[in-house]
Design a protein around this motif. Structure first.
Motif, PDB file in Angstrom:
ATOM      1  N   HIS A 123      75.628 -69.938 -42.584  1.00 50.50           N
ATOM      2  CA  HIS A 123      75.793 -68.625 -41.954  1.00 50.50           C
ATOM      3  C   HIS A 123      76.553 -67.695 -42.896  1.00 50.50           C
ATOM      4  N   ASP A 124      77.660 -68.196 -43.460  1.00 52.24           N
ATOM      5  CA  ASP A 124      78.436 -67.382 -44.398  1.00 52.24           C
ATOM      6  C   ASP A 124      77.599 -67.010 -45.615  1.00 52.24           C
ATOM      7  N   LEU A 148      68.546 -63.340 -38.273  1.00 48.67           N
ATOM      8  CA  LEU A 148      69.031 -64.672 -37.916  1.00 48.67           C
ATOM      9  C   LEU A 148      69.034 -64.885 -36.409  1.00 48.67           C
ATOM     10  N   GLU A 174      71.334 -60.723 -42.374  1.00 40.80           N
ATOM     11  CA  GLU A 174      71.823 -61.348 -41.151  1.00 40.80           C
ATOM     12  C   GLU A 174      71.034 -60.878 -39.919  1.00 40.80           C
ATOM     13  N   LYS A 230      75.973 -71.283 -36.012  1.00 40.24           N
ATOM     14  CA  LYS A 230      76.914 -70.160 -36.057  1.00 40.24           C
ATOM     15  C   LYS A 230      78.270 -70.605 -36.608  1.00 40.24           C
ATOM     16  N   ARG A 238      74.697 -64.511 -44.738  1.00 44.46           N
ATOM     17  CA  ARG A 238      75.280 -63.202 -44.412  1.00 44.46           C
ATOM     18  C   ARG A 238      75.613 -62.436 -45.686  1.00 44.46           C
TER      19      ARG A 238
END
Length: 576
Positions: A156-157, A168, A165, A151, A160
């Motif tokens: 993650h970025d 996830l 997302e 996270k 997304r």
């Protein structure tokens, strides 16, 4: 590492004059100066091996930690590490709980909230799965599957932004993401390649394997809050210094080398040792023979000279040294003038360039809106718009530093009139002396530290002469070190309830024999005559200290180093 880029950035940045246990981040008063009035608070991930993690004793460890400590050492900074969940550390940086993150991946999105130092590493990310799982070859192939992610991490970025997302499964650390995968709670996990392999090996997650390597490659390094250019500059210059001294490569090899230990055959080991030891033994034998011959010849030559001839030669050296110092003063003044003229022109023109950049920015914005993005000097305008103001500011700071160093040299070289008539700030004199011998210190040691007492009383005397004493002591300390791994320390402190000021220079050098200690301040006495020593430095320094009403004390043990303490009386009005 981009060596040229690091050196260029370090040359443009101004220089200003290790680590505690990990704990939760607390807000930091903004009035304090990191590294001066308090330690620099360094944030990081508590479980991201081998880059940064808490070891079995709960202490910060890893590549990033060693690299940050080495930067702090060469830049004279104090640092304190706070390692926790990565997402919490990013929030702590934005809210002021930490001053700098020691390992964060670069992205254009993150550039809106942080400023990056030159990257110290390139990190490859990979996709991990159970053995025998359906293969995937890219992040796009993960659509419709359950993916475990660290996270707040760069993956993650990235995912997304790819728009899935909702599939996830988040974890606080890469290790937790791989444990989720190993327990069957998700289909795949995406994390950095090296930490993933490290975690699988250390935690014996034998049912996992890499199914796609290098699905993303990102730059990785230090970052500060947006606009904290001072702290960013100090870490950037420290990294450049480590790169040039070889310390960076040493740390990189220690942590980021091959993860699996390859057994070494005894035959290969013995052959390698013999290839090294044989030339060394021959060299040592030749050196011993040459040294013995040289010593015998020197002894014969010395016995053939009379004491009168020795005294005459020393007198000639003293006169020559005095003449050279007078010529040096004239030379320094002339060179300083020649440097200050073009540097003054730079300082005069840079504010105008800043105004021009501000005014032309509006025109370039309109041109960009009308015609789309374009390049300036081969760099996209969007990037140049952000970086050009920073470059101009760094150039102005560098020019100011040049001016300060030149002024210090002029002050040191000028004739000292009216010695003893001024109030001297010992801390300021110590800093000036350090700037004058900075090159010698960097060449002699990688472990120099300076400690300045606060609210130090002033002394009555001559700032130039106090600087001269410290320059002599620091140069002697540099010459006493047998290797750059030995340390030198400078300290100022108040003594006798504020009635005296002590200047202490301590080294871990070869030390002084007990029979030589009483003669260190005798004129012409030196233990370095073979390397050009004149025996005048400590004699002159002792004379200056005595003239200022102080004392100088030497403590030394052969092989363990020397401590020199200069004690000067505080100005009468301050002592009262």
């Amino acid at each position: 590492m981009h060596h040229a880029a690091l050196l260029l950035l370090a040359a443009l940045l101004a220089v200003l004059p290790a680590a505690g246990p990990a704990r939760a981040a607390d807000p930091i008063p903004q009035a304090e100066v990191p590294g001066v009035s308090r330690p620099v608070i360094v944030g990081g991930d508590r479980d991201y091996p081998p880059y940064e993690f808490l070891d079995a004793k709960g202490q910060p460890a890893g590549y990033n930690v060693d690299l940050t400590r080495a930067i702090a050492e060469v830049m004279g900074l104090r640092v304190e590490f706070r390692l926790g969940a990565w997402n919490e550390m990013r929030t702590a940086l934005n809210e002021g709980g930490v001053d700098i993150l020691q390992g964060i991946s670069y992205s254009e999105e993150r550039l809106k909230e942080v400023d990056y130092a030159p990257p110290h590493t390139t990190v490859n990310h990979a996709i991990f799965a159970h053995r025998g799982a359906p293969p995937v070859d890219s992040l796009e192939g993960l659509r419709g599957t359950r993916v475990a992610l660290h996270k707040g991490g760069i993956m993650h970025d990235t995912i997304r932004q790819m728009g899935f997302e909702h599939d996830l499964v988040f974890s606080d650390t890469p290790a937790d993401a791989l444990r989720l995968l190993a327990s069957g709670r998700c289909d795949y996990a995406v994390t950095a390649m090296l930490p993933g392999m490290y975690i699988i090996r250390e935690n014996h997650l034998d049912n996992l394997e890499v199914v796609a390597r290098s699905v993303a490659t990102v730059r990785y390094g230090h970052a500060v809050r947006k606009g904290d250019d001072l702290l960013l500059g100090r870490f950037s210059e420290g990294l450049a210094i480590l790169d040039q001294t070889g310390k960076y490569e040493e740390i990189r090899q220690k942590w980021l080398g091959v993860l699996e230990n390859r057994p070494i055959k005894w035959s290969e080991a013995l052959r390698s040792i013999s290839l090294v030891l044989a030339p060394m033994a021959a060299l040592l034998l030749g050196s011993m023979i040459w040294t013995h011959t040289l010593r015998r010849r020197v002894a014969e030559r010395t016995r053939s000279l009379s004491s009168a001839l020795d005294q005459l030669r020393e007198n000639q050296r003293q006169l020559l040294q005095a003449d050279k110092m007078a010529a040096l003063g004239t030379l320094v003044s002339g060179v300083a003038h020649e440097i200050n003229n073009p540097n003054g022109l730079i300082l005069l023109n840079l504010p105008m360039l800043k105004k021009v950049q501000t005014d032309t920015g509006r025109i370039l914005e309109e041109y960009r809106d009308a015609h789309g993005d374009f390049t300036l000097g081969g760099i996209p305008y969007e990037r140049m718009r952000r970086e050009l103001p920073v470059m101009l500011e760094e150039m102005q700071e560098a020019a100011v530093r040049i001016k300060r160093i030149v002024n210090d040299l002029k002050d040191f070289a000028r004739r000292d009139e009216g010695a003893g008539s001024e109030l001297v700030d010992a801390n300021d004199a110590a800093r000036k002396a350090l700037r004058l011998v900075e090159a010698a210190l960097r060449k002699a040691t990688r472990r120099f530290t300076a400690s300045y007492a606060q609210d130090l009383p002033t002394v009555r005397g001559s700032s130039q002469r106090v600087e001269q004493v410290l320059v002599n002591l620091l140069l002697n300390a540099c010459q006493a070190l047998p290797s750059p791994d030995r340390a030198i320390r400078l300290e100022t402190r108040a003594e006798d309830q504020g009635r005296a000021v002590a200047l202490v220079v301590q080294d871990e050098g070869v030390g002084v024999d007990p029979q030589d200690l009483p003669h260190l301040t005798d004129p012409f006495f030196t233990t370095k005559r073979a390397t050009g020593g004149t025996g005048l430095g400590l004699s002159v320094s002792a004379g200056i200290v005595k003239e200022l009403g102080g004392s100088i004390r030497f403590e030394s043990r052969p092989g363990q180093g020397t401590t020199v303490t200069v004690r000067l009386p505080a100005a009468p009005e301050e002592a009262e």
